[in-house]
Design an enzyme around this catalytic site. Sequence first.
Site, PDB file in Angstrom:
ATOM      1  N   ASP A  83      10.263 -25.133 -45.526  1.00  6.14           N
ATOM      2  CA  ASP A  83      10.926 -24.103 -46.723  1.00  6.14           C
ATOM      3  C   ASP A  83       9.449 -24.444 -46.964  1.00  6.14           C
ATOM      4  O   ASP A  83       8.450 -24.923 -47.003  1.00  6.14           O
ATOM      5  CB  ASP A  83      11.772 -25.249 -47.377  1.00  6.14           C
ATOM      6  CG  ASP A  83      12.052 -24.540 -48.892  1.00  6.14           C
ATOM      7  OD1 ASP A  83      12.242 -23.264 -48.304  1.00  6.14           O
ATOM      8  OD2 ASP A  83      12.053 -25.281 -49.559  1.00  6.14           O
ATOM      9  N   ASP A  85       9.149 -22.365 -50.651  1.00 10.03           N
ATOM     10  CA  ASP A  85       9.237 -23.131 -52.455  1.00 10.03           C
ATOM     11  C   ASP A  85       9.073 -24.484 -52.847  1.00 10.03           C
ATOM     12  O   ASP A  85      10.266 -24.841 -52.283  1.00 10.03           O
ATOM     13  CB  ASP A  85      10.563 -22.292 -53.165  1.00 10.03           C
ATOM     14  CG  ASP A  85       9.419 -20.847 -53.162  1.00 10.03           C
ATOM     15  OD1 ASP A  85       8.966 -19.711 -53.887  1.00 10.03           O
ATOM     16  OD2 ASP A  85       9.672 -20.140 -51.779  1.00 10.03           O
ATOM     17  N   GLU A  92       8.065 -22.607 -57.349  1.00 10.67           N
ATOM     18  CA  GLU A  92       9.905 -21.053 -57.429  1.00 10.67           C
ATOM     19  C   GLU A  92       8.294 -19.891 -57.952  1.00 10.67           C
ATOM     20  O   GLU A  92       8.916 -19.954 -58.203  1.00 10.67           O
ATOM     21  CB  GLU A  92      10.771 -21.321 -57.401  1.00 10.67           C
ATOM     22  CG  GLU A  92      11.254 -23.074 -57.379  1.00 10.67           C
ATOM     23  CD  GLU A  92      12.365 -22.896 -55.861  1.00 10.67           C
ATOM     24  OE1 GLU A  92      12.253 -22.032 -55.228  1.00 10.67           O
ATOM     25  OE2 GLU A  92      12.520 -23.745 -55.668  1.00 10.67           O
ATOM     26  N   ARG A 128      19.154 -12.380 -59.174  1.00 15.45           N
ATOM     27  CA  ARG A 128      18.012 -12.385 -59.787  1.00 15.45           C
ATOM     28  C   ARG A 128      16.649 -12.178 -59.751  1.00 15.45           C
ATOM     29  O   ARG A 128      16.063 -11.432 -60.768  1.00 15.45           O
ATOM     30  CB  ARG A 128      17.239 -13.955 -59.001  1.00 15.45           C
ATOM     31  CG  ARG A 128      17.931 -15.006 -60.451  1.00 15.45           C
ATOM     32  CD  ARG A 128      17.789 -16.947 -59.569  1.00 15.45           C
ATOM     33  NE  ARG A 128      18.135 -16.491 -57.738  1.00 15.45           N
ATOM     34  CZ  ARG A 128      17.452 -17.303 -56.840  1.00 15.45           C
ATOM     35  NH1 ARG A 128      16.285 -18.751 -57.366  1.00 15.45           N
ATOM     36  NH2 ARG A 128      18.071 -17.648 -55.425  1.00 15.45           N
ATOM     37  N   SER A 172      11.354 -19.290 -45.192  1.00 14.86           N
ATOM     38  CA  SER A 172      12.143 -19.073 -47.113  1.00 14.86           C
ATOM     39  C   SER A 172      12.424 -18.034 -47.629  1.00 14.86           C
ATOM     40  O   SER A 172      13.476 -16.929 -46.461  1.00 14.86           O
ATOM     41  CB  SER A 172      10.534 -18.496 -48.040  1.00 14.86           C
ATOM     42  OG  SER A 172      10.879 -18.347 -48.914  1.00 14.86           O
ATOM     43  N   GLY A 173      13.739 -19.130 -48.349  1.00 13.89           N
ATOM     44  CA  GLY A 173      14.639 -17.369 -48.804  1.00 13.89           C
ATOM     45  C   GLY A 173      13.502 -16.542 -50.236  1.00 13.89           C
ATOM     46  O   GLY A 173      14.650 -16.224 -50.659  1.00 13.89           O
ATOM     47  N   LYS A 217      18.182 -19.954 -41.776  1.00 11.98           N
ATOM     48  CA  LYS A 217      17.116 -20.767 -41.011  1.00 11.98           C
ATOM     49  C   LYS A 217      17.511 -21.521 -40.046  1.00 11.98           C
ATOM     50  O   LYS A 217      16.352 -22.201 -39.246  1.00 11.98           O
ATOM     51  CB  LYS A 217      16.750 -21.832 -42.765  1.00 11.98           C
ATOM     52  CG  LYS A 217      15.999 -20.599 -44.088  1.00 11.98           C
ATOM     53  CD  LYS A 217      16.011 -22.131 -45.293  1.00 11.98           C
ATOM     54  CE  LYS A 217      15.021 -21.422 -46.156  1.00 11.98           C
ATOM     55  NZ  LYS A 217      14.731 -22.461 -47.450  1.00 11.98           N
ATOM     56  N   ASP A 240      13.866 -28.513 -50.342  1.00 10.07           N
ATOM     57  CA  ASP A 240      14.178 -29.295 -51.372  1.00 10.07           C
ATOM     58  C   ASP A 240      15.186 -29.217 -51.154  1.00 10.07           C
ATOM     59  O   ASP A 240      15.735 -29.821 -52.477  1.00 10.07           O
ATOM     60  CB  ASP A 240      12.800 -28.805 -52.366  1.00 10.07           C
ATOM     61  CG  ASP A 240      13.128 -27.333 -52.618  1.00 10.07           C
ATOM     62  OD1 ASP A 240      12.955 -27.069 -53.542  1.00 10.07           O
ATOM     63  OD2 ASP A 240      13.043 -26.591 -51.881  1.00 10.07           O
TER      64      ASP A 240
END
Length: 293
Positions: A83, A85, A92, A128, A172-173, A217, A240
């Site tokens: 991952d 962030d 982030e 977001r 990564s998201g 992922k 995380d």
Amino acid sequence: MLIATLIAADRLSAGDISLAKDILAESGASISEDRWIEAEKAADIRFSGDLSAARSALATITDPIDVIIQDEINRAKKLFVADMDSTMITVECLDELADYAGFKDQVSAITERAMQGELDFVAALDERVALLADMDADVVSRCHEERVRISEGTQTLVRTMKAHGTTNVLVSGGFTLFADRVALEIGFDRAVANTLAIADGRLTGRVDRPIIDGTAKLQILNEETVRLGLDPAETMAIGDGANDLAMVERSGLGVAYRGKPKLRDAADARIDHGDLTALLYAQGYARADWVEA
């Protein structure tokens, strides 16, 4: 045979090793030997016994020592999926980008709930990103330069694993506008992330499909495992948050780095105290084997 690797954030003493051996013995383990990987920093304890019982027993150690317990076979991994962030980097990115638009507190609150697994990841991402509509796309470069910092030990970890034949993939998201640069700086072989939609030099407030979420992922981990002809035991994944749960559970060694409770509970290992070079010691690499950043 199993191995418990003790990695101190500061100094590892002979007493620390002795205590860990006593705890293991009380859990029913049969101790074979212990040895330093690096004097006063990291050590291995070889033993036979029950893996789950050993992990539960050594989780009671309260000193700033990270303990990673695994099978001795396939200890050195051939695929590393990470991952970005709050794992490979300290921030982030979406939260930091929102700060330039004046929405950081609002966005950070949603991010925290999503990482805790309280919100649907895709819905939370869309909510977001919508707040960033009409932002100048050049702000992304400014944000990267001013806010993005590589987590301690990351470059040494990835470059050392690469030198020993490991394929390293950043998933990564977050967004390609950050992930591509981070992957290049650290030394990953490949980066996969979401794409922010841009029109006329401004963010549209949308994310292109398909979305890189926890399911994606896991798919990337599985695809790379098959492509490389590996057994899942030869893989390692780290993250995380809750969107890393599936790949962490699937990999041979799943690691929670400063992880949220849901991920910590599911992970094979946790890094709570030291930096990411702990994962080199966990694979048996002494400092002499490292490629220093």
